[in-house]
Design a protein around this motif. Structure first.
Motif, short mmCIF file in Angstrom:
data_model
loop_
_atom_site.label_atom_id
_atom_site.label_comp_id
_atom_site.label_asym_id
_atom_site.label_seq_id
_atom_site.Cartn_x
_atom_site.Cartn_y
_atom_site.Cartn_z
N MET A 1 40.74 47.60 26.90
CA MET A 1 39.97 48.39 27.85
C MET A 1 40.42 48.02 29.27
O MET A 1 40.57 46.86 29.59
N MET A 2 40.59 49.02 30.08
CA MET A 2 41.05 48.84 31.44
C MET A 2 39.89 48.34 32.31
O MET A 2 38.77 48.80 32.18
N ASN A 3 40.17 47.39 33.21
CA ASN A 3 39.09 46.91 34.07
C ASN A 3 38.85 47.89 35.22
O ASN A 3 39.67 48.75 35.51
N LEU A 4 37.70 47.74 35.86
CA LEU A 4 37.28 48.69 36.88
C LEU A 4 38.29 48.77 38.04
O LEU A 4 38.57 49.87 38.52
N LYS A 5 38.83 47.66 38.45
CA LYS A 5 39.78 47.67 39.56
C LYS A 5 40.99 48.54 39.22
O LYS A 5 41.43 49.35 40.04
N ASN A 6 41.52 48.40 38.02
CA ASN A 6 42.66 49.22 37.60
C ASN A 6 42.29 50.70 37.50
O ASN A 6 43.09 51.57 37.83
N ILE A 7 41.08 50.97 37.03
CA ILE A 7 40.61 52.36 36.94
C ILE A 7 40.59 52.99 38.33
O ILE A 7 41.08 54.10 38.53
N LEU A 8 40.04 52.26 39.29
CA LEU A 8 39.93 52.79 40.66
C LEU A 8 41.30 52.99 41.30
O LEU A 8 41.52 53.99 42.00
N VAL A 9 42.23 52.08 41.04
CA VAL A 9 43.59 52.23 41.57
C VAL A 9 44.24 53.49 40.99
O VAL A 9 44.85 54.28 41.72
N GLN A 10 44.08 53.69 39.69
CA GLN A 10 44.66 54.88 39.07
C GLN A 10 44.04 56.16 39.63
O GLN A 10 44.74 57.15 39.85
N LEU A 11 42.73 56.14 39.86
CA LEU A 11 42.08 57.34 40.39
C LEU A 11 42.43 57.58 41.86
O LEU A 11 42.43 58.73 42.31
N GLN A 12 42.74 56.53 42.60
CA GLN A 12 43.20 56.73 43.98
C GLN A 12 44.53 57.47 43.98
O GLN A 12 44.80 58.26 44.88
#
Length: 153
Positions: free
Chosen positions: A1-12
């Motif tokens: 599972m991807m951590n929140l920081k990585n999720i936010l970077v991808q969505l940026q």
């Protein structure tokens, strides 16, 4: 599972990535002890709707609709998903006001109460519209309201 920081970077990098948006939703739902994998997330790009998100649930099946409008920031999208996930949490707790407007305000306040205040504050800023004097905003309460509720906690 991807951590929140990585999720936010991808969505940026790509705010329209449905797989990563679903991961974000699952992360938000996990905060409430809800398995977000069972929630259907539908993203649409419609300018004419007057809402940013919508949830439909009967307890067994839940669909969250996210309207991705031009000018939405990552912060606004996070706030929308938090709001819709909070609707689901309150539904499971049996908390719902009959007046729709009051129920939406209750849900926004609950988002702050349950620890999402910083996200709601950032996401509920006024966004510049497509025209010189136009603007848009998500949410039912203002940033000042979010700050006030946070000060009470």
């Amino acid at each position: 599972m991807m951590n929140l920081k990585n999720i936010l970077v991808q969505l940026q990098n790509n705010l329209y990535d449905e797989v990563t948006l679903k991961r974000l939703l699952c992360s938000i739902c996990a905060h409430y002890g809800i398995n977000g994998e069972y929630i259907r997330l539908v993203t649409e790009e419609k300018r004419e709707t007057d809402y940013a998100g919508n949830i439909a649930t009967n307890g067994a099946f839940t669909t969250i609709k996210l309207e991705l409008k031009p000018g939405y920031t990552l912060d606004a999208v996070i706030a929308i998903l938090v709001h819709e996930a909070t609707h689901l949490h309150l539904f499971y707790k049996g908390i719902r006001l009959k007046n729709e407007w009051e129920n939406e305000i209750l849900t926004d306040v609950a988002c702050v109460y349950y620890g999402f205040g910083e996200y709601m504050y950032k996401g509920y800023s006024v966004l510049r519209g497509e025209f010189a004097f136009s603007y848009q905003k998500v949410g039912y309460i203002t940033q000042d309201d979010v700050k006030y509720v946070m000060s009470l906690l």
